[in-house]
Design an enzyme around this catalytic site. Structure first.
Site, PDB file in Angstrom:
ATOM      1  N   LYS A   5       1.151  -0.975  -0.284  1.00  0.00           N
ATOM      2  CA  LYS A   5       0.129   0.162  -0.363  1.00  0.00           C
ATOM      3  C   LYS A   5       1.041   0.949  -0.022  1.00  0.00           C
ATOM      4  CE  LYS A   5      -4.200   1.792   2.829  1.00  0.00           C
ATOM      5  NZ  LYS A   5      -4.210   2.109   4.315  1.00  0.00           N
ATOM      6  N   ASP A 112     -12.974   2.037  10.153  1.00  0.00           N
ATOM      7  CA  ASP A 112     -13.798   2.389   8.860  1.00  0.00           C
ATOM      8  C   ASP A 112     -14.014   0.953   9.158  1.00  0.00           C
ATOM      9  OD1 ASP A 112     -14.546   3.604   6.058  1.00  0.00           O
ATOM     10  OD2 ASP A 112     -12.583   2.170   5.564  1.00  0.00           O
TER      11      ASP A 112
END
Length: 181
Positions: A5, A112
């Site tokens: 990422k 999230d």
């Protein structure tokens, strides 16, 4: 196999964003639980910051749910319950993790938890991914309470302090499973 990422180039110039990105990686790297994706490394190369994490061969719950709807084959209620239970196990572990050097609870909150951030591997393991910007007592930069603006969420009733993540998995199936009626 692993997943890398990276910070997008236009965000790499934002020092506050880089600090939050690295905070996320440092916090997530402390987690070692069967229901949380493992972080292997974090760092920078050529002015690009990265997090190297475990690759999960499988699908996210959102895609599984959409495929089941498309095929007209509802996800069995026992499987839905198992996914929620395992996601909650990962959240509970993160929230109750203690810093070994200080003895203090880190109180990590995912912030999230959505069907897109819960994976089911091909061998049936459930893993939480993409902690977004977790909130923990060890953060350098704190964000405001509530869901992150990048993901629309239904509004939850007033959660217990620091535990909004524990209520989110129960909201994921926003309609009853057809085979449960």
């Amino acid at each position: 196999l692993l997943v890398v990422k990276r910070i997008l180039p236009h965000l790499a110039e934002n020092e506050e964003f880089i600090t939050m990105f690295l905070d996320e990686a440092r916090i997530a790297a402390r987690l070692n639980h069967p229901n949380v994706v493992q972080i292997f490394d974090l760092g920078a190369q050529d002015d690009s910051f990265f997090i190297a994490m475990e690759f999960i061969h499988g699908e996210d719950v959102r895609r599984v749910w959409k495929h089941a709807d498309k095929e007209g084959k509802p996800i069995p209620l026992p499987l839905i319950c198992r996914i929620i239970i395992e996601a909650c196990a990962g959240l509970d572990y993160a929230h109750n993790l203690v810093d070994e050097s200080t003895g203090q609870a880190l109180r990590i909150v995912h912030r999230d938890v959505t069907p897109a951030n819960v994976l089911i591997s091909v061998d049936g393991h459930v893993k939480l991914i993409d902690s977004g910007i977790p909130r923990a007592t060890t953060r350098t930069v704190f964000t405001t309470a509530g869901p992150l603006p990048r993901t629309p969420h239904p509004t939850t009733p007033r959660p217990a302090p620091g535990r909004a993540d524990a209520q989110r998995p129960g909201l994921a199936p926003t309609r009853p499973a057809p085979d449960a009626m």
